[in-house]
Motif scaffolding. Structure first.
Motif, PDB file in Angstrom:
ATOM      1  N   GLU A  19       6.705  -4.790  12.184  1.00 16.21           N
ATOM      2  CA  GLU A  19       6.128  -4.008  13.268  1.00 16.21           C
ATOM      3  C   GLU A  19       5.732  -2.626  12.754  1.00 16.21           C
ATOM      4  OE1 GLU A  19       8.949  -3.756  16.418  1.00 16.21           O
ATOM      5  OE2 GLU A  19       8.757  -5.869  17.012  1.00 16.21           O
ATOM      6  N   ASN A  20       4.624  -2.124  13.261  1.00 12.98           N
ATOM      7  CA  ASN A  20       4.167  -0.763  12.906  1.00 12.98           C
ATOM      8  C   ASN A  20       4.111  -0.558  11.388  1.00 12.98           C
ATOM      9  OD1 ASN A  20       4.042  -0.056  15.696  1.00 12.98           O
ATOM     10  ND2 ASN A  20       6.256   0.284  15.664  1.00 12.98           N
ATOM     11  N   ASN A  21       3.546  -1.563  10.692  1.00 11.23           N
ATOM     12  CA  ASN A  21       3.340  -1.486   9.239  1.00 11.23           C
ATOM     13  C   ASN A  21       4.632  -1.401   8.429  1.00 11.23           C
ATOM     14  OD1 ASN A  21       0.453  -1.474   9.458  1.00 11.23           O
ATOM     15  ND2 ASN A  21       0.591   0.666  10.115  1.00 11.23           N
ATOM     16  N   ASP A  22       5.702  -1.958   8.984  1.00 13.02           N
ATOM     17  CA  ASP A  22       6.957  -1.996   8.226  1.00 13.02           C
ATOM     18  C   ASP A  22       7.803  -3.154   8.724  1.00 13.02           C
ATOM     19  OD1 ASP A  22       8.949  -1.375   6.465  1.00 13.02           O
ATOM     20  OD2 ASP A  22       9.615   0.449   7.470  1.00 13.02           O
ATOM     21  N   PHE A  23       8.701  -3.623   7.871  1.00 12.97           N
ATOM     22  CA  PHE A  23       9.687  -4.608   8.284  1.00 12.97           C
ATOM     23  C   PHE A  23      10.723  -3.922   9.176  1.00 12.97           C
ATOM     24  CE2 PHE A  23       8.003  -6.228   4.259  1.00 12.97           C
ATOM     25  CZ  PHE A  23       7.667  -7.530   4.634  1.00 12.97           C
TER      26      PHE A  23
END
Length: 458
Positions: free
Chosen positions: A140-144
Motif C-alpha cells: 500500500e502507498n508504494n510500500d509493503f
C-alpha cells in the motif's frame, strides 16, 4: 462439549535433547538487542523426553508456539512454513512426538502466524526483486505493510488466491500437510488481523479433515463475534477482569455483571476458549498478582473455559515481561516438596474430577457485599455443584449469597475443597465468613450426619 486443560510450551526453553542452541542452558535471560536471537536449544525431542511429566500433570493437550523455520527464537517470523526449524528437529521428530503424545492421551495444538512472515524469507527476497511472490505480500502507498510497523514482520496478502491455496486450501497446503501428519488442533496467531471472511475459510478447510480439529484464535477483545467463527479464543477478556478485580480496580459486583454477560454472549464455545493468565507475551502469574496469585489461578480453573498453564507456572517460575517471562524450564524445582506444584496438582485433580467445572453451566451469585465475587457452576445436580467465592480485599468478609439452586436445603453446610472453612445454608441462601485475600471452592457433602441425609431422594 467440555473444557480441557492445556499446557503452553515455548519450545526453545523447555528441554534440550540435541543441544543445538547458541546459548548455555544456565545463562540468565538478558534483555538486549540479541534477546530474540538467543537459542537455548530446546527441541521437539526434548519435549518428547518430558511427556512422562506432562502425563503426571494430567493435562489434556499441549500448545506449542511456532516451530517452523524462522529468524528468531519465538519463530513468529517464519521463513518457511513447510519446514520445521532445524534447531527444533524435523518432520520425523514431530511425528514421533505426536505418536508419543497420543499414546499418553495428550493432544497437540500447533501455532501458526498466517498474517505475516520474516523479511528474510525467500518469498520476500523474491518479492523485492519484483518476482511473482510480490503478490503474496500486502502493498500500500508504494510500500509493503509490516505488522505493527516491525520491519522484520512483512504482512501477507491473504486475499491472493494462489497464496490461499499454498497456505490452507490445497491438499498439500501448509495447514493440511501438518494436520495430516497428526496435529490435532491449531492456534491462529493474530486471528484478529485475519478478518472474519478469511478466518471462516481457514476454519472450513481445517474442518474438512475432521470436525474434531479445533481452531483457537488469538483475540484480545470481547469474545462474542470471534467465537462464532472458531471453536474458541484465547480469552484475554477474562484476564483483564481478573487483573482488575484482584488489584481492587473492579468491584466484585461489577465483575459479576461483566462475566455474566460475556458468558451468555459466548454460549457453549466458552468452554473451548482458553482461560489465560500468563504466556510468552506477558509477565508470569506471580509477577502480575503477587500474594493473590492463588486467587487468580482458582478463577482460571473455575470460570467456564479451558485453563491454559504456561510452562513453569506450576512450579512457581517468575519473570517480568518479555524476554524475562521466557526463561528455561526449572526442572530442579519439579519435586514433591514444591508447594506451588502441590497446589496446581490439587486444582488439576479437582477440575478433572468435576463435571461441573468441565461442562457445567455458569450461574450468577448475588452477594450482600459488592466487593465479593461469587459464582456457581453446576452440570446436572447439586451433587456436582461448585460455589466459588473470591475475596480480593484485605478484610475478612461476612457474606450472604443468593443464587438459583433449589436444593440448598436449610441448616445444611457447604465445605471448601482448599480449607476447613464452611458456609451455612439459611433458607435457601448461603452465609458465612471469607478470610481476607482468599478464595473458596465450596461443595456439598451428601451426608453431614451418621444416618440422616437431606439429599437422600435427590
Amino acid at each position: 462439549m467440555e473444557a480441557k486443560i492445556g499446557y503452553q510450551i515455548f519450545p526453545d526453553r523447555f528441554f534440550s535433547y540435541y543441544n543445538r542452541g547458541n546459548t548455555p542452558w544456565d545463562m540468565p535471560i538478558v534483555k538486549d538487542f540479541n534477546s530474540g536471537k538467543r537459542l537455548y536449544g530446546g527441541d521437539l525431542k526434548g519435549i518428547e523426553e518430558k511427556i512422562y511429566y506432562l502425563k503426571k500433570l494430567n493435562i489434556d493437550f499441549i500448545y506449542l508456539t511456532p516451530i517452523f523455520k524462522a529468524n528468531s527464537n519465538h519463530r513468529y517470523d517464519a521463513k518457511d512454513f513447510f519446514e520445521i526449524d532445524p534447531v527444533l528437529g524435523d518432520a520425523k521428530d514431530l511425528k514421533s512426538l505426536i505418536n508419543k503424545l497420543h499414546e499418553n492421551k495428550i493432544e497437540l495444538c500447533l501455532d501458526i502466524a498466517l498474517n505475516h512472515m520474516s523479511n528474510e524469507s525467500d518469498w520476500f527476497k523474491k518479492a523485492l526483486n519484483g518476482e511473482k511472490e510480490k503478490a503474496f505480500f500486502r502493498y500500500e502507498n508504494n510500500d509493503f505493510t509490516y505488522w505493527r510497523d516491525h520491519r522484520s514482520l512483512v504482512e501477507l496478502n491473504l486475499e491472493n488466491e494462489e497464496l490461499q491455496k499454498i497456505l490452507w486450501k490445497d491438499e498439500n497446503s501448509v495447514i493440511k500437510k501438518w494436520t495430516k501428519l497428526g496435529v490435532d488442533h491449531w492456534r491462529l496467531d493474530c486471528a484478529y488481523d485475519l478478518g472474519f471472511e478469511i478466518l471462516e475459510d481457514i476454519v472450513k478447510n481445517i474442518k474438512s479433515l475432521g470436525e474434531n480439529h479445533e481452531i483457537i484464535g488469538e483475540v484480545w477483545a470481547y469474545p462474542k463475534d470471534w467465537i462464532k467463527i472458531m471453536d474458541g479464543i484465547m480469552n484475554y477478556y477474562y484476564t483483564i477482569i481478573i487483573i482488575n478485580l484482584l488489584n481492587n480496580k473492579l468491584k466484585g459486583r461489577t465483575a459479576s455483571d461483566i462475566l455474566k454477560k460475556t458468558i451468555y454472549d459466548s454460549g457453549l464455545k466458552i468452554l473451548k476458549s482458553w482461560n489465560m493468565l500468563s504466556s510468552h507475551d506477558s509477565a508470569r502469574i506471580k509477577n502480575i498478582f503477587g500474594d493473590k496469585w492463588k486467587l487468580a489461578v482458582a478463577m482460571q480453573f473455575t470460570l467456564p473455559g479451558s485453563p491454559m498453564i504456561y510452562y513453569g507456572e506450576e512450579i512457581g517460575m517468575e519473570g517480568e515481561h518479555d524476554p524475562f517471562c521466557r526463561g528455561v524450564m526449572e526442572w530442579d524445582n519439579v519435586n514433591e516438596n514444591n508447594e506451588t506444584l502441590k497446589f496446581y496438582l490439587k486444582l488439576i485433580d479437582l477440575f478433572n474430577n468435576s463435571i461441573s467445572l468441565k461442562k457445567g453451566k455458569y450461574y450468577e451469585v448475588i452477594s450482600n457485599d459488592d466487593e465479593i465475587l461469587a459464582y456457581y457452576r453446576k452440570y446436572s445436580s447439586i451433587r456436582d455443584g461448585k460455589l466459588i467465592v473470591i475475596n480480593p480485599t484485605s478484610q475478612e468478609k461476612e457474606i450472604q449469597l443468593y443464587f438459583e439452586e433449589s436444593w440448598l436445603l436449610d441448616a445444611m453446610h457447604l465445605f471448601d475443597h482448599f480449607s476447613d472453612n464452611e458456609l451455612y445454608i439459611e433458607m435457601g441462601s448461603v452465609k458465612g465468613k471469607i478470610p481476607p485475600n482468599s478464595f473458596g471452592i465450596f461443595h456439598m457433602k451428601e451426608k453431614e450426619y451418621k444416618t440422616y441425609s437431606a439429599y437422600k431422594r435427590l
